[in-house]
Design an enzyme around this catalytic site. Structure first.
Site, mmCIF file in Angstrom:
data_model
loop_
_atom_site.group_PDB
_atom_site.id
_atom_site.type_symbol
_atom_site.label_atom_id
_atom_site.label_comp_id
_atom_site.label_asym_id
_atom_site.label_seq_id
_atom_site.Cartn_x
_atom_site.Cartn_y
_atom_site.Cartn_z
ATOM 1 C CB SER A 63 -0.952 0.010 1.198
ATOM 2 O OG SER A 63 -2.051 -0.834 0.956
ATOM 3 C CE LYS B 239 -4.633 2.076 -0.247
ATOM 4 N NZ LYS B 239 -3.958 0.760 -0.153
ATOM 5 C CB SER C 41 -4.223 1.445 4.101
ATOM 6 O OG SER C 41 -3.378 1.027 3.044
#
Length: 467
Positions: free
Chosen positions: A116, A119, A298
């Site tokens: 993640s 992101k 997240s």
């Protein structure tokens, strides 16, 4: 014999005498109290009372002259931590935020599974491309009623925060639009609805990305990406552990049908665009609020929606491929080295995603160093990163060791976690007051891989290794 009665004058004189005695006692007490001593004691100087203190809280800026860690000193501090075998295959990079100078690197140009931390790129591309107050619109369209009497179409605009929660009930996403508001507007439009369809044509391509595990739908990590959904596709919106729906757009259409008093079983999804009059519309929270929730929790669905939003803004298809091309393209245009990046999605959930620590650190460094990329300020990205021991996905980390606790509140980073993968990308103020940016990626990690990578980051806080 009866007692002698006192005359009125006797009463007066007694009263005067009592009053005199009372005054005398009060005066004597005041003299003793004010001097703090008996009349026989010597005089003692009394220190004046200190002045009242007025609180003046403020944010103290870091010094521009704080010493920069030397590469040798930094390498010596990090060496025992990066040698931990539970890190598996480990790459990383540390940079001075103010100058952009690389201070330490290990395999920083090697493509790794980023999880993640991907992101970070999605959020940065959104800040480079979109207005901070940009909103996504969901509408209800009434086609030609002479040809389709009673037909109303819920037209998705890519807002995953839309909710079917009643008006007085909190939603999963702060400030989310409501199905109830759409229903109220439809009833006020003069159209008499009989059946609901759902237009999902804004998105194209597959609804699941390459490298996604369909079991992650039940696990609550993702939902099929459709142009309209409720609460990010959650089936139990107020539950952290909620599973996601396999039919999010259909669910949204059925919720509108129920709100209009219609049969939800009659709702259908249409892949082709609808034309007609807009009779109702609601808008998502502003971009900056959606990015804050995406980064803090997240949120994979939010990240994929944001990637498509960037794609739409520059004329690319709202699909996985379009979102990836848009995100990487906007960063490359702004001067970020995206070499080595191979992405299947905008969230980092795909096991086939690859990014380098160098690319991640360049983005964070531009934000923390207040650099201007392509005439845009990435500084808001700094405020979107979770705080060690304080917020989001870092709220329960950096709390179990002395070095970790020393970094609490002074380290901010985006986390990344998949099976065998741990990653961090963020910044920290070191012991000398210097801001350092960092990115770290660990693949094929052992059982203590997450705490091991936290220990590497915490070592940056205690460094102060400028000699």
């Amino acid at each position: 014999m009866a007692p002698t009665r006192w005359r009125r004058s006797t009463h007066v004189w007694v009263g005067v005498l009592v009053l005199f005695l009372v005054v005398a006692v009060v005066v004597a007490a005041a003299l003793v109290t004010s001097s703090g001593r008996s009349p026989a004691e010597p005089k003692v100087a009394v220190a004046p009372q200190p002045a009242l203190v007025t609180a003046a809280p403020a944010v103290a800026p870091l010094s521009d002259s704080a010493p920069v860690p030397t590469p040798a000193g930094l390498a010596a501090v990090l060496a025992p931590f990066v040698a931990n075998p539970d890190l598996g295959a480990f790459t990383g990079r540390v940079t001075d935020a103010m100058t952009g100078r690389e201070l330490w690197a290990r395999g920083a140009a090697v493509p790794m599974q980023p999880a993640s931390t991907n992101k970070v790129l999605t959020a940065a591309a959104a800040l480079l491309t979109l207005d901070r107050d940009a909103r996504l619109t969901t509408t209800v369209v009434a086609p030609d009623q002479t040809k389709s009497p009673g037909l109303v179409v819920l037209k998705g605009g890519g807002d995953p925060t839309l909710s079917a929660a009643p008006k007085n009930v909190d939603t999963w996403y702060r400030g989310a639009a409501r199905i109830a508001d759409l229903a109220d507007q439809v009833r006020s439009s003069g159209v008499k609805p009989k059946v609901v369809q759902v237009d999902v044509s804004a998105y194209s391509g597959p609804t699941l990305a390459r490298g996604w595990d369909p079991l992650d739908i039940d696990g609550g990590d993702i939902a099929p990406m459709e142009a309209v959904m409720l609460d990010g596709g959650r089936t139990q919106p107020v539950s952290v552990d909620s599973a996601r729906s396999t039919t999010p757009a259909l669910d949204a259409g059925r919720a509108l049908a129920v709100a209009l008093g219609l049969n939800p079983a009659a709702v259908t999804v249409r892949p082709t665009p609808v034309t007609g009059d807009d009779i109702a519309s609601v808008q998502s929270p502003p971009l900056i609020e959606r990015l804050r929730q995406m980064m803090s929790e997240s949120d994979n669905v939010m990240a994929e929606s944001t990637g498509r939003e960037v794609a739409a803004a520059i004329g690319k298809p709202q699909s996985f491929d379009g979102g990836v091309a848009a995100v990487l393209g906007q960063l490359k245009k702004a001067g970020v080295d995206t070499g080595g990046a191979t992405l299947m999605d905008s969230s980092g959930l795909s096991v086939d995603d690859r990014l380098t620590a160098e690319t991640l650190d360049e983005v964070v460094n531009a934000a923390a160093g207040n650099a201007t990329l392509d005439d845009h300020d990435l500084r808001p990205l700094v405020d979107l990163l979770p705080i060690a021991g304080g917020s989001g996905t870092l709220s329960n980390r950096f709390l179990d060791t002395d070095a970790g606790r020393d970094a609490v509140g002074l380290l901010r980073a985006k986390t990344g976690s998949l099976t065998g993968t741990n990653a961090l990308a963020g910044f920290v103020t070191d012991d000398s007051g210097r801001v350092l940016t960092f990115s770290m990626i660990s693949n094929n990690a052992g059982p203590t891989g997450r705490t091991a990578i936290d220990a590497v980051a915490a070592a940056l806080r205690s460094c102060g290794c400028s000699r």
